[in-house]
Scaffold this active site. Structure first.
Site, PDB file in Angstrom:
ATOM      1  N   SER A 224       1.449  -9.738  -1.108  1.00 22.79           N
ATOM      2  CA  SER A 224       1.121  -8.319  -0.940  1.00 22.79           C
ATOM      3  C   SER A 224       1.515  -7.741   0.409  1.00 22.79           C
ATOM      4  O   SER A 224       1.725  -6.541   0.529  1.00 22.79           O
ATOM      5  CB  SER A 224      -0.367  -8.090  -1.201  1.00 22.79           C
ATOM      6  OG  SER A 224      -1.154  -8.959  -0.410  1.00 22.79           O
TER       7      SER A 224
ATOM      8  N   GLU B  39      -9.724   6.072   4.234  1.00 18.93           N
ATOM      9  CA  GLU B  39     -10.476   5.029   4.928  1.00 18.93           C
ATOM     10  C   GLU B  39      -9.545   3.835   5.070  1.00 18.93           C
ATOM     11  O   GLU B  39      -8.541   3.739   4.368  1.00 18.93           O
ATOM     12  CB  GLU B  39     -11.706   4.630   4.112  1.00 18.93           C
ATOM     13  CG  GLU B  39     -11.457   3.599   3.026  1.00 18.93           C
ATOM     14  CD  GLU B  39     -10.570   4.102   1.893  1.00 18.93           C
ATOM     15  OE1 GLU B  39     -10.569   5.310   1.625  1.00 18.93           O
ATOM     16  OE2 GLU B  39      -9.869   3.264   1.292  1.00 18.93           O
TER      17      GLU B  39
ATOM     18  N   LYS C 242       0.795  -1.232   0.000  1.00 19.59           N
ATOM     19  CA  LYS C 242       0.000   0.000   0.000  1.00 19.59           C
ATOM     20  C   LYS C 242       0.830   1.285   0.000  1.00 19.59           C
ATOM     21  O   LYS C 242       0.412   2.286  -0.557  1.00 19.59           O
ATOM     22  CB  LYS C 242      -0.969  -0.001   1.175  1.00 19.59           C
ATOM     23  CG  LYS C 242      -2.089  -1.018   0.981  1.00 19.59           C
ATOM     24  CD  LYS C 242      -3.295  -0.688   1.802  1.00 19.59           C
ATOM     25  CE  LYS C 242      -4.458  -1.608   1.460  1.00 19.59           C
ATOM     26  NZ  LYS C 242      -4.220  -2.994   1.952  1.00 19.59           N
TER      27      LYS C 242
HETATM   28  C1  PLP Z   1      -5.181  -4.032   1.657  1.00 25.43           C
HETATM   29  C2  PLP Z   1      -4.495  -5.254   1.369  1.00 25.43           C
HETATM   30  C3  PLP Z   1      -4.917  -6.087   0.309  1.00 25.43           C
HETATM   31  C4  PLP Z   1      -6.150  -5.824  -0.495  1.00 25.43           C
HETATM   32  O1  PLP Z   1      -6.159  -4.652  -1.223  1.00 25.43           O
HETATM   33  P1  PLP Z   1      -6.022  -4.617  -2.804  1.00 25.43           P
HETATM   34  O2  PLP Z   1      -6.380  -3.229  -3.150  1.00 25.43           O
HETATM   35  O3  PLP Z   1      -6.969  -5.635  -3.358  1.00 25.43           O
HETATM   36  O4  PLP Z   1      -4.619  -4.956  -3.119  1.00 25.43           O
HETATM   37  C5  PLP Z   1      -4.170  -7.205   0.051  1.00 25.43           C
HETATM   38  N1  PLP Z   1      -3.087  -7.526   0.773  1.00 25.43           N
HETATM   39  C6  PLP Z   1      -2.665  -6.760   1.797  1.00 25.43           C
HETATM   40  C7  PLP Z   1      -1.466  -7.172   2.565  1.00 25.43           C
HETATM   41  C8  PLP Z   1      -3.351  -5.604   2.124  1.00 25.43           C
HETATM   42  O5  PLP Z   1      -2.926  -4.856   3.133  1.00 25.43           O
END
Ligand code: PLP
Length: 405
Positions: free
Chosen positions: A388, A123, A101
């Site tokens: 992610s 948010e 993020k």
């Molecule tokens: C917020 C988050 C997601 C989901 O958000 P996307 O916009 O779909 O990428 C996925 N993995 C992690 C670690 C997150 O913090």
């Protein structure tokens, strides 16, 4: 490469169009006032993202502050436990603040600074976007208001503490199911009242134009790096790539590097407890076209046509829609959107921890679980997963609900 009449050689020039449409999805379904504010952001973005000063500042921040590039790791022990398919992970868990993020937050807040804004409004669901925003705001010296559902505040206590330590105001939202969707509504309302001084930084590739485009562009660094790194490691491209999809930001950035390649692309949505409405958040798999939060996409609706209640074991994935670009790529068939349930996800969470020494975010464990399932049926080849984020934020929740396996 052409795919169903869409030319991916020129894809990023044409999608979205000037009004923010990916085919019929996207756009901006908002009040005139908000539209003006969004137009101002769009114009600033198009000017600034061509400026050498902005580009080199963002590049420097990514390298010196975020710790980019993040590596690609070969998950050798996990792979051999499943057969001959080799699984690799792009390590966004190693990006500063522990998830992908920050890639778009640093871009968005740098943009806010160039526009002379004093405050950023955001948010958050899992708290990861809130922490990333609070981090970016602290870095640039801007005020930061984060709206968060009361249920998520309880579930994600460490992230709430992090935001406060970073100097952000965390504002509790007690409407409806008290999760991400309500937090988005509250943040929008606050922004509409104060758009002259502030900027609303959306946490994913959702919301009105220009956010789906802008967030994807800022996240595209993940796909660009991963493609180069994988080629350098193996001499070729992966056969398949996999990412989890909530709003779809990590997936959009990761996929963008491979859309014009002969690579199978999979977006994984949370099936949660099952296929009944309210038990999952698989909007692309089970949803229909509709407008919410200012954009047209595929979404889960209740009988009244309102956003349906959704559930996922991962707070970051429980959103009743996904970004318009994903809806477009879904209809086009360029990306396959499929689902994985809670049980497989938690198994994958422990498998990655035990076999690779990586504790993933529960969101990311969805993508790992799906890759593990694919590896068993593919027989041979390679899969590159976008990891992610890291799972530190999920420790208490896992121990409480699943114990130590
Ligand atoms: C917020 C988050 C997601 C989901 O958000 P996307 O916009 O779909 O990428 C996925 N993995 C992690 C670690 C997150 O913090």
């Amino acid at each position: 490469m052409k795919f169903n009449n869409v030319d991916f050689d020129t894809y990023f020039k044409n999608y979205p169009d000037k009004d923010g449409y990916f085919g019929k999805y996207g756009g901006s379904y908002i009040s005139e006032d908000l539209k003006k504010a969004m137009d101002e952001i769009t114009e600033a973005y198009f000017t600034i993202c061509k400026s050498g000063k902005f580009i080199s500042e963002l590049r420097r921040i990514r390298k010196e502050f975020q710790g980019r590039p993040t590596p690609v790791s070969h998950l050798e022990r996990l792979s051999s436990s499943l057969g001959n398919v080799q699984i690799y992970a792009k390590r966004e868990d190693l990006n500063h603040t522990g998830a992908h993020k920050l890639n778009h937050c640093m871009g968005e807040v740098l943009l806010a600074k160039y526009m002379g804004k004093k405050k950023v409004i955001a948010e958050t669901g899992a708290g990861q976007h809130g922490v990333a925003m609070a981090t970016a705001a602290a870095y640039f010296g801007l005020e930061c208001d984060v709206y968060m559902g009361a249920v998520d505040i309880k579930k994600q206590a460490p992230n709430v503490a992090r935001m406060k330590i970073l100097g952000a105001n965390v504002i509790e939202v007690t409407d409806g199911l008290q999760t991400l969707k309500e937090a988005v509504d509250a943040a929008f309302t606050a922004y509409a009242k104060d758009y002259k001084n502030s900027i609303y930084c959306i946490g994913s590739v959702v919301g009105p134009h220009p956010f789906p485009m802008m967030v994807r562009d800022f996240q595209s660094v993940v796909g660009i790096e991963a493609r180069e790194q994988f080629k350098e490691m193996t001499g070729e491209l992966p056969d398949a790539i996999v990412a989890c999809v909530g709003g779809g930001s990590n997936a959009a950035g990761f996929f963008s590097g491979f859309l014009n390649d002969p690579v199978d692309i999979y977006g994984v949505e949370p099936l949660g407890r099952g296929t009944a409405m309210g038990d999952h958040a698989a909007s692309l798999k089970y949803g229909t076209e509709g407008v919410m939060h200012g954009f047209n996409s595929i979404m889960l609706k209740d009988e009244k046509g309102e956003p349906a209640p959704v559930y996922s074991v991962a707070s970051g994935l429980d959103y009743p829609s996904s970004g318009p670009e994903h809806a477009f790529l879904h209809d086009l068939g360029r990306v396959t959107y499929d689902v994985i349930g809670d049980e497989d996800t938690i198994d994958a969470f422990f498998a990655l921890a035990r076999m690779e020494g990586i504790i993933p975010a529960i969101e990311s464990a969805h993508a790992i679980a799906y890759a593990m399932k694919m590896a068993k049926t593919m027989g041979k080849g390679s899969i590159l997963v976008n990891l992610s984020g890291r799972g530190d934020k999920d420790m208490d929740f896992i121990i409480e609900n699943y114990g130590i396996r």
